[in-house]
Design a protein around this motif. Sequence first.
Motif, PDB file in Angstrom:
ATOM      1  N   THR A 252      -5.704   3.917  -8.479  1.00 20.98           N
ATOM      2  CA  THR A 252      -6.687   2.916  -8.098  1.00 20.98           C
ATOM      3  C   THR A 252      -6.109   1.546  -8.400  1.00 20.98           C
ATOM      4  N   VAL A 253      -6.067   0.697  -7.400  1.00 21.96           N
ATOM      5  CA  VAL A 253      -5.518  -0.651  -7.541  1.00 21.96           C
ATOM      6  C   VAL A 253      -6.620  -1.651  -7.228  1.00 21.96           C
ATOM      7  N   ALA A 254      -6.786  -2.638  -8.084  1.00 24.15           N
ATOM      8  CA  ALA A 254      -7.752  -3.712  -7.844  1.00 24.15           C
ATOM      9  C   ALA A 254      -7.008  -4.976  -7.452  1.00 24.15           C
ATOM     10  N   GLN A 255      -7.553  -5.703  -6.491  1.00 18.77           N
ATOM     11  CA  GLN A 255      -7.001  -6.985  -6.061  1.00 18.77           C
ATOM     12  C   GLN A 255      -8.174  -7.939  -5.875  1.00 18.77           C
ATOM     13  N   LEU A 256      -7.940  -9.225  -6.026  1.00 18.28           N
ATOM     14  CA  LEU A 256      -9.080 -10.121  -5.934  1.00 18.28           C
ATOM     15  C   LEU A 256      -8.704 -11.492  -5.408  1.00 18.28           C
ATOM     16  N   PHE A 257      -9.702 -12.116  -4.784  1.00 19.82           N
ATOM     17  CA  PHE A 257      -9.674 -13.514  -4.402  1.00 19.82           C
ATOM     18  C   PHE A 257     -11.123 -13.974  -4.403  1.00 19.82           C
ATOM     19  N   LEU A 258     -11.494 -14.752  -5.422  1.00 17.71           N
ATOM     20  CA  LEU A 258     -12.903 -15.063  -5.636  1.00 17.71           C
ATOM     21  C   LEU A 258     -13.436 -16.176  -4.750  1.00 17.71           C
ATOM     22  N   HIS A 259     -12.565 -16.929  -4.101  1.00 15.56           N
ATOM     23  CA  HIS A 259     -13.019 -18.105  -3.357  1.00 15.56           C
ATOM     24  C   HIS A 259     -13.290 -17.793  -1.897  1.00 15.56           C
ATOM     25  N   ALA A 260     -13.689 -16.587  -1.629  1.00 19.71           N
ATOM     26  CA  ALA A 260     -13.946 -16.178  -0.251  1.00 19.71           C
ATOM     27  C   ALA A 260     -15.035 -15.121  -0.230  1.00 19.71           C
ATOM     28  N   ASP A 361      -5.926   1.619 -12.434  1.00 18.77           N
ATOM     29  CA  ASP A 361      -4.559   1.818 -12.904  1.00 18.77           C
ATOM     30  C   ASP A 361      -3.769   0.530 -12.985  1.00 18.77           C
ATOM     31  N   MET A 362      -4.104  -0.434 -12.141  1.00 22.98           N
ATOM     32  CA  MET A 362      -3.457  -1.741 -12.238  1.00 22.98           C
ATOM     33  C   MET A 362      -4.243  -2.772 -11.461  1.00 22.98           C
ATOM     34  N   LEU A 363      -3.990  -4.006 -11.835  1.00 27.65           N
ATOM     35  CA  LEU A 363      -4.673  -5.147 -11.244  1.00 27.65           C
ATOM     36  C   LEU A 363      -3.610  -6.059 -10.646  1.00 27.65           C
ATOM     37  N   HIS A 364      -3.739  -6.361  -9.355  1.00 31.25           N
ATOM     38  CA  HIS A 364      -2.769  -7.225  -8.684  1.00 31.25           C
ATOM     39  C   HIS A 364      -3.372  -8.620  -8.536  1.00 31.25           C
ATOM     40  N   LEU A 365      -2.751  -9.590  -9.196  1.00 37.18           N
ATOM     41  CA  LEU A 365      -3.173 -10.987  -9.122  1.00 37.18           C
ATOM     42  C   LEU A 365      -2.171 -11.760  -8.282  1.00 37.18           C
TER      43      LEU A 365
END
Length: 728
Positions: A252-260, A361-365
């Motif tokens: 499970t991979v999390a990715q984010l962009f909060l300004h959208a 499992d990991m967070l992609h910033l």
Amino acid sequence: MGIQTSLDALHTADRLIDAMRLADDLAFEAGRTGGVRTIRILAAAIASDDQLTAIAATHALAEVIDEQVDGILSALLSSERGFLREHAASALGSRLPRPDTVGRLIGLVSGGGFGGMVAQRTLEQWSPQVPDLVAVGLEGALLGVREPAARYRLVETLGLVRGRVATRPLLAIAADAAEEERVRVAAVAALGQRRGHRSIAGVVEQLAVGDGFLAQAARMALVDLAAGSDQNGRPDDGRDDEPRERETGGLTVAQLFLHADIDAGLTQAGSGDNGGIATLLVRLGDELVTGDTVDRVLTLSRGSVAGALDSVAAIAGSDTGHLYGRIPLLSDPVPSAEAWPLRVAARRGIRRILRASGGVDMLHLRMADVGSLAAADVARELDIPVVFTVAPDPHAVIQSLDLAGSLTRWNFGDLDEREHFWFRSRLVQELAADAAHTVLFPRPNLETDMRELVGIDVTAHPERHTIVPEGIDLEVVDRAVAEARSHAAGDAPSAALVELRGLVEALPEERRGLPLIVSVGRFHRVKGMATIVFAWASSDLKDRANLLLIGGNLDQPSPDEREQLGLMDLVVASADRAAAGLLLPGHQPNDTVARWVAAARFGLPGLSAAQGVYVCGSLKEEFGIALLEAMGSGLLVVAPNGGGPATYVRDGDTGFLTRTWDAALLHDAMLSALDAAAREDSDERADRSRATVEDSFTIQAMARSLSEVYGDVHDDEVVLHDWSLATR
């Protein structure tokens, strides 16, 4: 080197980016030498007109162990120069708490903005040592502050104070029907992070009845209380409600962009900060879960409280697929540069989603913004490895503005108040240093740029870095090309092309039949949309082509969008846009954009000529999703002579590279592109443009490369975990 020699080197550095890097040497020397003379020299530098040196000296002074330093930094919190207040507040985070300084920091928190955020961070760092001092100071400030937004910030900060000393006033504020609703929401959100006080659950449950904003926030707080956390949102070691076990074997991979506002249909692309990154995350997440390594992708973006509650339930109930998590920022949407005060809400929202997932499992910033700042905190708390995409941002922007002469050491602090160059640059370094693995974009001089702009030597530990180009979904582009080609051959237009025809039909008769110059992106100064308008409208280009700029929320523009529109109006008045040939349709769904871009190549029968061109006017472009889509459509492109585009645009063949921040040079490149496109009598060059994308820059290739990175990082983490258990 010595403190004076180090200061002289910083003061005389030719490039601003070099001076910023030399600030680390100055801080080292200050901490090494110390003493009255060092304090005197740095204090004089802080008072100078050289704003960049003043900032560097402020942070260097914080490295000196001396009580006199605390007094100087505390006094700077009341400086007439706003940028010094912000940097002093940040620098004090490494110092011991002082009663007089606490009061001044609370004053900055009350005032809000970026300075309020850094002051809040410092108070949060101090609160474990002096919780009573911070809590009493905040309660005292609340007695004299009535403005709701300021009270919200003070209550939110009170919620960060450890211990029971802050629980009583938070309960009182949450239950006070005379208090403004948003202030009560701040108290309720903080209560959701606290366990072990028997009054909390009862108060929150009572407030959760109903449909208003406060009731929704209370229901969200109940979710947080059930998840199990201590009063600062960290895992409660005594909890008995561990995350559920996932049944699948993939990652499970999390990715984010909060300004959208990211949705699967990309309906908000180009509005506000909904730029290429939003498109990328949607396409990438969809592709990652089709492979063998990743079973689930969580794409996190901003949303309402109700949306957050729904997404928590959806993510908790699914172990596979591409899922969307909503992070409620408890605020109206604001531009990314103004979103730093939303740090606490962002951190709590990110943690809520990651806890609900049953394990990430990991967070992609991907960038130095408030989302990455908050997510990095959560990753440390939950022991989640981070993959960080490192890019010279804001470093490349600083360099471009420096070369253009609009950013100097004498106005650096004033612009830094708005753009936060210093903080963001340091955040990039910290995220890269803490990451389990870093991902890099291709650049013509990658090793040199990363070393000289960012200060990272990627050759020191090459195993920790992987170059991964971004990619696009060529299927979307190919469908758009097929529709545009078919219409140009006489077939009926698709719905998207009907819309475009309607736009062009609004132009005067004499402007029909001209080709289109097209650009896609956010209306933000970094994207250079106003510069494109100036280069086009103030020259013969206006007689050669119409200009189509796709992007921006024109109905409710953000401050950045208003700025760009205002600059455009200075060149072409809004009432004269149609007469001049300037088309501003606002943001459009991604699939619609693809069809309009393709139509610029093939033309619209009776309305627009074929052989249009695509222009990217960005001050910097780390890679360029919209550029790749234009090339995939077969358009000639104009692009920045640096960053990612310089690795895939063949100058004079598939496009023209230039210094896009220089309007004169941008004009020349646009003219060259129009001339070259007009001379084409076959599809050979267009085929080469598409082949460039197909060979190296598809979303499928990107997903494969990142899947390998994720798999390797996971394997390394398993080994590290096993080693840790074996050594206990």
